[in-house]
Design a protein around this motif. Structure first.
Motif, short mmCIF file in Angstrom:
data_model
loop_
_atom_site.label_atom_id
_atom_site.label_comp_id
_atom_site.label_asym_id
_atom_site.label_seq_id
_atom_site.Cartn_x
_atom_site.Cartn_y
_atom_site.Cartn_z
N VAL A 172 0.95 -1.01 0.07
CA VAL A 172 -0.11 -0.03 -0.01
C VAL A 172 1.04 1.40 -0.05
CG1 VAL A 172 -1.80 1.16 1.13
CG2 VAL A 172 -1.66 -1.26 1.32
N ILE A 173 0.71 2.16 -0.96
CA ILE A 173 1.32 3.47 -0.78
C ILE A 173 0.35 4.44 -0.74
CG2 ILE A 173 2.92 4.88 -2.53
CD1 ILE A 173 3.91 2.36 -3.80
N LEU A 174 0.82 5.52 -0.13
CA LEU A 174 0.15 6.66 0.20
C LEU A 174 1.24 8.12 0.04
CD1 LEU A 174 -2.34 8.55 1.21
CD2 LEU A 174 -1.41 8.09 3.59
N GLN A 175 0.64 8.73 -1.11
CA GLN A 175 1.56 9.67 -1.64
C GLN A 175 0.89 10.81 -2.28
OE1 GLN A 175 4.67 11.04 -1.16
NE2 GLN A 175 6.15 9.34 -1.03
N THR A 176 1.27 12.20 -2.24
CA THR A 176 0.61 13.20 -3.08
C THR A 176 0.88 12.61 -4.61
OG1 THR A 176 2.80 14.19 -3.03
CG2 THR A 176 0.92 15.06 -1.64
N TRP A 177 2.18 12.18 -4.96
CA TRP A 177 2.62 11.42 -5.99
C TRP A 177 4.05 10.55 -5.79
CZ3 TRP A 177 4.62 16.32 -5.60
CH2 TRP A 177 5.91 16.43 -5.99
N ILE A 178 4.33 9.64 -6.69
CA ILE A 178 5.50 8.83 -6.36
C ILE A 178 6.75 9.51 -7.19
CG2 ILE A 178 6.53 6.42 -6.21
CD1 ILE A 178 3.56 5.56 -6.49
N GLN A 195 4.62 -12.79 -7.55
CA GLN A 195 4.49 -13.10 -6.07
C GLN A 195 2.94 -12.83 -5.71
OE1 GLN A 195 8.36 -10.59 -5.35
NE2 GLN A 195 7.16 -10.59 -3.38
N GLN A 196 2.15 -12.60 -6.70
CA GLN A 196 0.87 -12.47 -6.53
C GLN A 196 0.37 -11.27 -5.46
OE1 GLN A 196 -1.08 -14.23 -9.09
NE2 GLN A 196 1.16 -14.39 -9.71
N VAL A 197 1.27 -10.20 -5.36
CA VAL A 197 0.96 -9.04 -4.42
C VAL A 197 -0.27 -8.44 -4.89
CG1 VAL A 197 1.97 -7.33 -2.85
CG2 VAL A 197 3.35 -9.39 -3.49
N HIS A 198 -1.01 -7.89 -4.01
CA HIS A 198 -2.18 -7.01 -4.27
C HIS A 198 -1.55 -5.55 -3.98
CE1 HIS A 198 -6.57 -5.60 -3.66
NE2 HIS A 198 -5.78 -5.04 -4.81
N VAL A 199 -1.56 -4.78 -4.98
CA VAL A 199 -0.66 -3.44 -4.66
C VAL A 199 -2.01 -2.21 -4.74
CG1 VAL A 199 0.89 -1.55 -6.03
CG2 VAL A 199 1.19 -3.97 -5.96
N ARG A 200 -2.04 -1.64 -3.95
CA ARG A 200 -2.66 -0.35 -3.68
C ARG A 200 -2.03 0.71 -3.49
NH1 ARG A 200 -6.59 -0.52 0.75
NH2 ARG A 200 -5.15 -1.50 1.87
N ILE A 201 -2.66 1.75 -4.43
CA ILE A 201 -1.90 3.19 -4.41
C ILE A 201 -2.61 4.40 -4.40
CG2 ILE A 201 -0.33 4.60 -5.81
CD1 ILE A 201 0.80 2.21 -7.16
N VAL A 269 3.35 7.00 3.19
CA VAL A 269 3.54 5.74 3.64
C VAL A 269 3.67 4.90 2.65
CG1 VAL A 269 2.26 3.81 4.88
CG2 VAL A 269 1.79 6.13 5.62
N PHE A 270 4.49 3.80 2.81
CA PHE A 270 4.92 2.75 2.03
C PHE A 270 4.89 1.49 3.04
CE2 PHE A 270 6.96 5.85 -0.45
CZ PHE A 270 6.83 5.38 -1.84
N LYS A 271 3.78 0.60 2.57
CA LYS A 271 3.45 -0.48 3.65
C LYS A 271 3.67 -1.56 2.88
CE LYS A 271 -0.40 -2.67 6.16
NZ LYS A 271 -0.33 -3.90 5.28
N VAL A 278 7.27 5.29 6.92
CA VAL A 278 6.40 6.58 7.18
C VAL A 278 7.31 7.85 7.21
CG1 VAL A 278 4.94 7.71 8.68
CG2 VAL A 278 4.74 5.08 8.55
N SER A 279 6.67 8.92 6.42
CA SER A 279 7.59 10.18 6.47
C SER A 279 6.58 11.15 6.43
CB SER A 279 8.36 10.08 5.28
OG SER A 279 7.65 10.10 4.12
N SER A 280 6.75 12.38 6.56
CA SER A 280 5.93 13.70 6.61
C SER A 280 6.20 14.56 5.40
CB SER A 280 6.39 14.47 7.96
OG SER A 280 6.28 13.69 9.04
N PHE A 281 5.26 15.32 5.11
CA PHE A 281 5.17 16.22 4.15
C PHE A 281 5.72 17.56 4.67
CE2 PHE A 281 1.91 13.35 2.85
CZ PHE A 281 2.55 13.18 1.52
N LEU A 282 7.25 17.90 4.63
CA LEU A 282 7.68 19.04 5.19
C LEU A 282 7.70 20.03 3.92
CD1 LEU A 282 10.55 17.30 6.92
CD2 LEU A 282 8.48 17.98 7.86
#
Length: 334
Positions: A172-178, A195-201, A269-271, A278-282
């Motif tokens: 799982v990726i949470l970003q404004t953009w990558i 690996q049949q991993v489910h990717v959610r962005i 977030v990159f999970k 986890v990082s912040s938008f500075l």
């Protein structure tokens, strides 16, 4: 007269064993005298032979007689010592009989010690098996640090790629953009197909008012010439994800989901399964260039908070059709 004990008044009672001690002393004295006589006889015979007295006393037969006399004396001496030699045989027999008994007792003692050591070792191992040091350390780490296991100065692409290669559930990726999507695309493709991993962005909607605010935040302490256009960056990221989606088979495309949100993101977030970066938008700095907090465990204090934020933004987000992302984005109302 009697002293009241039935013995004559002048008779003194001897301690037990005194008669035996006296007989031993007498025998030893006789032995010493006999040995002294034998030694003296030898010296006398030697001197008499040197001065020729033996021939004068007993011409021709003195020496054999003297020799016979000495041998007879030695024989008498040995006969006197025969009883003591028999005692040596008795001692030897006792030692021989004692040997197996002692060996058996030593063997029994060794067996008993080995059994006790084995029992003690088993008990220690049983207690140590209950004492899982790694589990205790992990639990204490979770309690004191909320799941934080490491701090990175910036986004660790190598570490992320290694975690993704071992992923078995989801990314799982949470970003404004990558911003570094071009570096991660090969790893994403492999995780989805092999690996049949489910990717959610989750990405910020390019037309969201938040995009303008993030533009201002990035320009706050940077040279305007280095300004980043957030809207163009989000659209470039969507184009890259569309290319990744095109490379996938129709079956694997269902494992890649992209949603756009119109909200102020609190964290990036990159999970990967139960591991979080986890990082912040500075201000003046991209999230991937900021300090990254690595968290292990979705059930930790920080892990639960991050997952709660992911669920919130995922619930307000809108799916994007990557086969025609421009039309899909244009159809999303803000």
């Amino acid at each position: 007269m009697s002293d009241g004990t039935g013995r004559p008044g002048g008779e003194v009672e001897r301690p037990r064993g005194e008669d035996g001690d006296r007989s031993v002393d007498v025998r030893r004295r006789v032995e010493q005298i006999a040995l002294g006589l034998m030694a003296t006889s030898g010296v006398v015979v030697l001197l008499a032979d040197l001065f020729g007295w033996l021939d004068a006393l007993a011409p021709g037969g003195a020496l054999p007689k003297v020799t016979l006399l000495i041998l007879s004396t030695v024989t008498v001496f040995l006969l006197m010592e025969l009883e003591r030699l028999k005692k040596l045989d008795t001692v030897d027999d006792r030692v021989r009989h004692l040997g197996p008994d002692v060996q058996r007792k030593i063997s029994d003692l060794e067996a008993g010690v080995d059994a006790q050591i084995s029992t003690l070792t088993a008990n220690v191992e049983a207690h140590l098996s209950k004492l899982d040091i790694d589990a205790i350390a992990q639990r204490l780490k979770r309690q004191h640090y909320g799941g934080v296991v490491q701090i990175h100065s910036r986004f660790p692409e190598d570490a992320f790629t290694g975690l993704l290669e071992r992923a078995g559930d989801e990314l799982v990726i949470l970003q404004t953009w990558i911003p570094n999507l071009h570096h991660l695309r090969a790893a994403l493709y492999k995780a989805i197909t092999d690996q049949q991993v489910h990717v959610r962005i989750l990405l910020l909607h390019p037309s969201s008012p938040v995009a303008g605010l993030r533009d201002e935040a990035l320009r706050a302490v940077r040279d305007p010439a280095l300004a980043v256009n957030v809207r163009a960056s989000v659209e470039g990221c969507l184009a890259g994800l569309a290319e990744l989606n095109t490379a996938l088979t129709p079956e694997n495309r269902t494992r890649l989901q992209v949603r756009l949100y119109n909200s102020l993101p609190s964290i990036a977030v990159f999970k990967i399964d139960e591991r979080f970066l986890v990082s912040s938008f500075l201000h003046g700095q991209l999230a991937i260039d900021s300090t990254q907090i690595e968290i292990e465990g979705g059930d930790t204090v920080m892990g639960e908070e991050v997952q709660r934020e992911l669920r919130t933004l995922w619930s307000i987000g809108t799916d994007v059709d990557l086969l025609d992302w421009r039309t899909s984005v244009a159809g999303i109302s803000l």
